[in-house]
Scaffold this motif. Structure first.
Motif, PDB file in Angstrom:
ATOM      1  N   ILE A  28       0.848  -1.177   0.000  1.00 45.21           N
ATOM      2  CA  ILE A  28       0.000   0.000   0.000  1.00 45.21           C
ATOM      3  C   ILE A  28       0.889   1.233   0.000  1.00 45.21           C
ATOM      4  N   THR A  29       0.329   2.324  -0.489  1.00 47.56           N
ATOM      5  CA  THR A  29       1.026   3.605  -0.474  1.00 47.56           C
ATOM      6  C   THR A  29      -0.006   4.688  -0.191  1.00 47.56           C
ATOM      7  N   GLY A  30       0.438   5.803   0.317  1.00 49.30           N
ATOM      8  CA  GLY A  30      -0.480   6.907   0.588  1.00 49.30           C
ATOM      9  C   GLY A  30      -1.055   7.464  -0.696  1.00 49.30           C
ATOM     10  N   TYR A  36      -5.193   5.492   0.986  1.00 48.92           N
ATOM     11  CA  TYR A  36      -4.235   4.480   0.564  1.00 48.92           C
ATOM     12  C   TYR A  36      -4.584   3.964  -0.825  1.00 48.92           C
ATOM     13  N   TYR A  38      -3.384   0.564  -3.503  1.00 45.91           N
ATOM     14  CA  TYR A  38      -2.645  -0.686  -3.603  1.00 45.91           C
ATOM     15  C   TYR A  38      -1.509  -0.547  -4.598  1.00 45.91           C
ATOM     16  N   SER A  66       2.964  -2.717   5.038  1.00 42.90           N
ATOM     17  CA  SER A  66       1.730  -3.081   4.326  1.00 42.90           C
ATOM     18  C   SER A  66       1.059  -4.327   4.881  1.00 42.90           C
ATOM     19  N   TYR A  69      -2.319  -4.192   6.749  1.00 42.00           N
ATOM     20  CA  TYR A  69      -3.396  -3.674   5.911  1.00 42.00           C
ATOM     21  C   TYR A  69      -3.899  -4.726   4.919  1.00 42.00           C
TER      22      TYR A  69
END
Length: 93
Positions: A28-30, A36, A38, A66, A69
């Protein structure tokens, strides 16, 4: 920890068949509306603290940030006409 549907497995096998050590990185990334997004990419390198899920002919790599999450998620692959994409069913959303 993470499940893959048959469609996802078949697509990953097809896309990684030429790779010497097939590995896909999930994370995940902001960003995005929910904060978030994927990330799905080829794993060019493995890091010491990566979580490795061995699916036999390929591995899934998940970074430690990650992992919580993605816990309990299912990754599927859908193909509708010209549109092809991975889809997550994530109970943590």
């Amino acid at each position: 920890m993470l499940e893959l549907t048959d469609n996802a497995i078949q697509h990953i096998l097809k896309e990684t068949k030429e790779m010497l050590d097939p590995a896909i990185r999930l994370g995940i990334t902001g960003g995005g509306c929910g904060g978030y997004e994927y990330v799905i990419e080829y794993a060019e390198e493995l890091k010491e603290d990566d979580n490795i899920l061995d699916f036999g002919k390929f591995v899934i790599v998940i970074d430690p940030t990650s992992k919580p999450y993605l816990e309990g998620s299912t990754l599927d692959f859908h193909e509708e006409g010209l549109n092809k994409s991975f889809k997550f069913a994530n109970p943590n959303v």
